[in-house]
Design a protein around this motif. Structure first.
Motif, PDB file in Angstrom:
ATOM      1  N   GLU A 151       0.917  -1.250  -0.020  1.00 35.93           N
ATOM      2  CA  GLU A 151      -0.023   0.034   0.046  1.00 35.93           C
ATOM      3  C   GLU A 151       0.977   1.275   0.031  1.00 35.93           C
ATOM      4  O   GLU A 151       0.588   2.109  -0.586  1.00 35.93           O
ATOM      5  N   ILE A 152       1.887   1.275   0.657  1.00 42.39           N
ATOM      6  CA  ILE A 152       2.833   2.258   0.932  1.00 42.39           C
ATOM      7  C   ILE A 152       3.490   2.699  -0.680  1.00 42.39           C
ATOM      8  O   ILE A 152       3.824   3.802  -1.095  1.00 42.39           O
ATOM      9  N   MET A 153       4.335   1.378  -0.754  1.00 47.56           N
ATOM     10  CA  MET A 153       5.180   1.694  -1.923  1.00 47.56           C
ATOM     11  C   MET A 153       4.401   1.531  -3.230  1.00 47.56           C
ATOM     12  O   MET A 153       5.009   1.989  -4.652  1.00 47.56           O
ATOM     13  N   GLY A 154       3.265   0.892  -3.598  1.00 51.29           N
ATOM     14  CA  GLY A 154       2.549   0.767  -4.759  1.00 51.29           C
ATOM     15  C   GLY A 154       3.016  -0.754  -5.277  1.00 51.29           C
ATOM     16  O   GLY A 154       3.696  -1.553  -4.991  1.00 51.29           O
ATOM     17  N   LYS A 155       2.735  -0.937  -6.726  1.00 49.25           N
ATOM     18  CA  LYS A 155       2.780  -2.058  -7.542  1.00 49.25           C
ATOM     19  C   LYS A 155       4.694  -2.267  -7.732  1.00 49.25           C
ATOM     20  O   LYS A 155       4.994  -1.235  -8.216  1.00 49.25           O
ATOM     21  N   PRO A 156       5.013  -3.180  -7.240  1.00 44.32           N
ATOM     22  CA  PRO A 156       6.312  -3.381  -7.640  1.00 44.32           C
ATOM     23  C   PRO A 156       6.520  -3.476  -9.313  1.00 44.32           C
ATOM     24  O   PRO A 156       5.892  -3.893 -10.076  1.00 44.32           O
ATOM     25  N   THR A 157       7.984  -3.238  -9.559  1.00 44.92           N
ATOM     26  CA  THR A 157       8.562  -3.227 -10.978  1.00 44.92           C
ATOM     27  C   THR A 157       8.348  -4.638 -11.550  1.00 44.92           C
ATOM     28  O   THR A 157       7.730  -5.120 -12.640  1.00 44.92           O
TER      29      THR A 157
END
Length: 161
Positions: A124-130
């Motif tokens: 939730e904090i970082m968003g979708k990973p690469t």
């Protein structure tokens, strides 16, 4: 009878006030606001610093020529040291948070920080990973921000590309 009415009114006012107080604390308890450590926490400013190679709240940085002697000036001698010939690993426990520094040929190339966040909170904090998978990788211009589960805790690994 007047005392009973006064008590009922007082109880109603106190219930109203306590209900408002509960509602405010629920609104403030967003994932971005969760501080679990007094040294390093994930928040919007921290993420911007990670993208620049900086571990906010620590002397740890990959964006310049920070050496172990710079870290030792601030944190003292490490709690742990593992000598792997050209590679050195140093461990610090600062205010109950564990940090690992990896150095090759006297250059710090990766920093690890133990976190008390859940998988869902990190996403939730970082968003979708690469890259999808059990290891969350976020590739930035000059750095890789990675989250891996070690035993029962998540660990942030910041490294140079």
């Amino acid at each position: 009878m007047k005392i009973v009415n006064l008590l009922i009114t007082l109880i109603a006012v106190l219930l109203f006030i306590s209900g408002c107080n509960t509602q405010v604390s629920k609104e403030k308890n967003k994932v971005e606001d969760i501080s679990r450590h007094s040294v390093f926490n994930l928040d919007a400013e921290t993420i911007k610093n990670l993208e620049k190679g900086i571990i906010k709240g620590t002397p740890l940085r990959l964006d310049n020529d920070t050496k172990m002697s710079d870290v030792e000036r601030v944190w003292g001698k490490p709690n742990e040291h593992f000598d792997h010939e050209d590679n050195q690993t140093y461990g610090y426990t600062i205010e109950n948070q564990h940090f690992i520094i990896n150095e090759e040929m006297k250059e710090i190339y990766s920093i690890q920080v133990e976190l008390d966040y859940s998988k869902d909170e990190i996403l939730e904090i970082m968003g979708k990973p690469t890259e999808p998978g059990n290891i969350f990788i976020y590739e930035k211009e000059n750095y890789i921000i990675q989250f891996e589960k070690f035993h029962n805790k998540w660990r942030l690994i910041l490294s140079k590309k």
